[in-house]
Write a protein that holds these residues in place. Sequence first.
Motif, PDB file in Angstrom:
ATOM      1  N   VAL A 157      -2.781   3.930  -8.905  1.00  0.00           N
ATOM      2  CA  VAL A 157      -3.795   4.505  -7.938  1.00  0.00           C
ATOM      3  C   VAL A 157      -3.251   6.212  -8.395  1.00  0.00           C
ATOM      4  O   VAL A 157      -2.219   6.916  -8.166  1.00  0.00           O
ATOM      5  CB  VAL A 157      -3.959   4.159  -6.597  1.00  0.00           C
ATOM      6  CG1 VAL A 157      -4.851   2.396  -6.559  1.00  0.00           C
ATOM      7  CG2 VAL A 157      -2.235   4.799  -6.189  1.00  0.00           C
ATOM      8  N   GLU A 165     -11.083  -1.181  -1.168  1.00  0.00           N
ATOM      9  CA  GLU A 165     -11.184  -0.644  -2.526  1.00  0.00           C
ATOM     10  C   GLU A 165     -12.067  -1.418  -3.692  1.00  0.00           C
ATOM     11  O   GLU A 165     -12.023  -0.364  -4.315  1.00  0.00           O
ATOM     12  CB  GLU A 165      -9.747  -1.389  -3.257  1.00  0.00           C
ATOM     13  CG  GLU A 165      -8.675  -0.376  -2.578  1.00  0.00           C
ATOM     14  CD  GLU A 165      -8.255   0.339  -3.433  1.00  0.00           C
ATOM     15  OE1 GLU A 165      -8.355   0.890  -3.750  1.00  0.00           O
ATOM     16  OE2 GLU A 165      -6.782   1.434  -2.760  1.00  0.00           O
ATOM     17  N   THR A 195       1.252  -1.475   0.141  1.00  0.00           N
ATOM     18  CA  THR A 195      -0.108  -0.398  -0.037  1.00  0.00           C
ATOM     19  C   THR A 195       0.432   1.309   0.410  1.00  0.00           C
ATOM     20  O   THR A 195       2.304   0.640   0.368  1.00  0.00           O
ATOM     21  CB  THR A 195      -0.301   0.082   1.178  1.00  0.00           C
ATOM     22  OG1 THR A 195      -0.141   0.352   2.743  1.00  0.00           O
ATOM     23  CG2 THR A 195      -1.835  -0.782   1.320  1.00  0.00           C
ATOM     24  N   PRO A 250      -7.589   0.462 -10.988  1.00  0.00           N
ATOM     25  CA  PRO A 250      -7.891  -0.606 -10.060  1.00  0.00           C
ATOM     26  C   PRO A 250      -9.847  -1.036 -10.901  1.00  0.00           C
ATOM     27  O   PRO A 250      -9.573  -2.350 -10.450  1.00  0.00           O
ATOM     28  CB  PRO A 250      -8.818   0.629  -9.148  1.00  0.00           C
ATOM     29  CG  PRO A 250      -7.424   1.358  -8.966  1.00  0.00           C
ATOM     30  CD  PRO A 250      -7.147   1.659 -10.703  1.00  0.00           C
ATOM     31  N   ARG A 272      -3.869   3.771   0.078  1.00  0.00           N
ATOM     32  CA  ARG A 272      -4.109   2.842  -1.150  1.00  0.00           C
ATOM     33  C   ARG A 272      -3.160   1.274  -1.877  1.00  0.00           C
ATOM     34  O   ARG A 272      -2.327   1.654  -1.608  1.00  0.00           O
ATOM     35  CB  ARG A 272      -4.980   3.019  -2.808  1.00  0.00           C
ATOM     36  CG  ARG A 272      -5.015   4.784  -2.985  1.00  0.00           C
ATOM     37  CD  ARG A 272      -6.698   4.736  -3.065  1.00  0.00           C
ATOM     38  NE  ARG A 272      -6.979   4.213  -4.043  1.00  0.00           N
ATOM     39  CZ  ARG A 272      -8.210   3.787  -5.102  1.00  0.00           C
ATOM     40  NH1 ARG A 272      -7.400   5.322  -4.950  1.00  0.00           N
ATOM     41  NH2 ARG A 272      -8.164   3.293  -6.054  1.00  0.00           N
ATOM     42  N   TYR A 287      -9.150  -5.146 -10.265  1.00  0.00           N
ATOM     43  CA  TYR A 287     -10.233  -5.726  -9.547  1.00  0.00           C
ATOM     44  C   TYR A 287     -11.425  -6.750  -9.650  1.00  0.00           C
ATOM     45  O   TYR A 287     -11.999  -7.819  -8.776  1.00  0.00           O
ATOM     46  CB  TYR A 287     -10.789  -4.918  -8.026  1.00  0.00           C
ATOM     47  CG  TYR A 287      -9.888  -3.909  -6.817  1.00  0.00           C
ATOM     48  CD1 TYR A 287      -9.528  -5.108  -6.181  1.00  0.00           C
ATOM     49  CD2 TYR A 287      -8.955  -2.645  -7.596  1.00  0.00           C
ATOM     50  CE1 TYR A 287      -7.973  -4.047  -5.270  1.00  0.00           C
ATOM     51  CE2 TYR A 287      -7.782  -2.436  -6.573  1.00  0.00           C
ATOM     52  CZ  TYR A 287      -7.484  -3.309  -5.784  1.00  0.00           C
ATOM     53  OH  TYR A 287      -6.799  -2.939  -5.108  1.00  0.00           O
TER      54      TYR A 287
END
Length: 172
Positions: free
Chosen positions: A49, A105, A15, A74, A25, A78
Motif C-alpha cells: 500500500v 479496503e 495494519t 490491494p 491500511r 481483495y
Amino acid sequence: MRKDAHRHVVIDVETTGLSPGYGDRVIEIGAVAVDNGEIVAEFGSLVRVPKNIPRHVSRIHGITNDMLADQPLPDEVYPALRAFVGGSVLVAHNARFDLAFLRHEFGRLGYRFDNRSVCTLALARRRLPQLPDHRLETVYRHLFGALPEGGRRHRALDDARLTARVWGELKW
C-alpha cells in the motif's frame, strides 16, 4: 458468494496503525476456512500500500516497508480474499477492528463486505471473565497451555490459526 452453514472463515489483519479513518491500511491478511471444526483451507498475503509503516507499529508485527516492496497490490489481493471468504460467517479476535479495516479496503475497490461475524474477544470476555486480560495469546494459553512452536505473534495467518482454535473451544 456461496453460503455454507458449516464453513466459517477466521480472519486476522495487520495494519499500519489503528484507524482506517486516519488513513491507516491493511498490510497483511490471514484467513483460515473452518468446516465442521477442521481447517480446510488457508489464505495469506502481504499487501503493498502507499502508506509507510511507522517504526513503533513495525516493532509490533515485524512487517517493514521493505517487506512490502514486491508484494501484490490491494486490487490483486481483495478479489482473491473475496472469493476465499464467499458468504461464510467471519470469525475474528476483536472483530470490530479487523472488519472495520476490511470494509474500508473493500469499499476502496467498490466491493461490499457485509458478512455476518463472530467476535472471539467478546466471547472470551463472557466465558472467561476471570482472566487478567483477553488478548488472543492470554486466552490461547489459558485454553491450551503454551503457544504453538514456530508461530509468529502478531502475524495475520498465525493469529488466524490461533483464533480458529480459540473459537473452536469457546463456541460450545
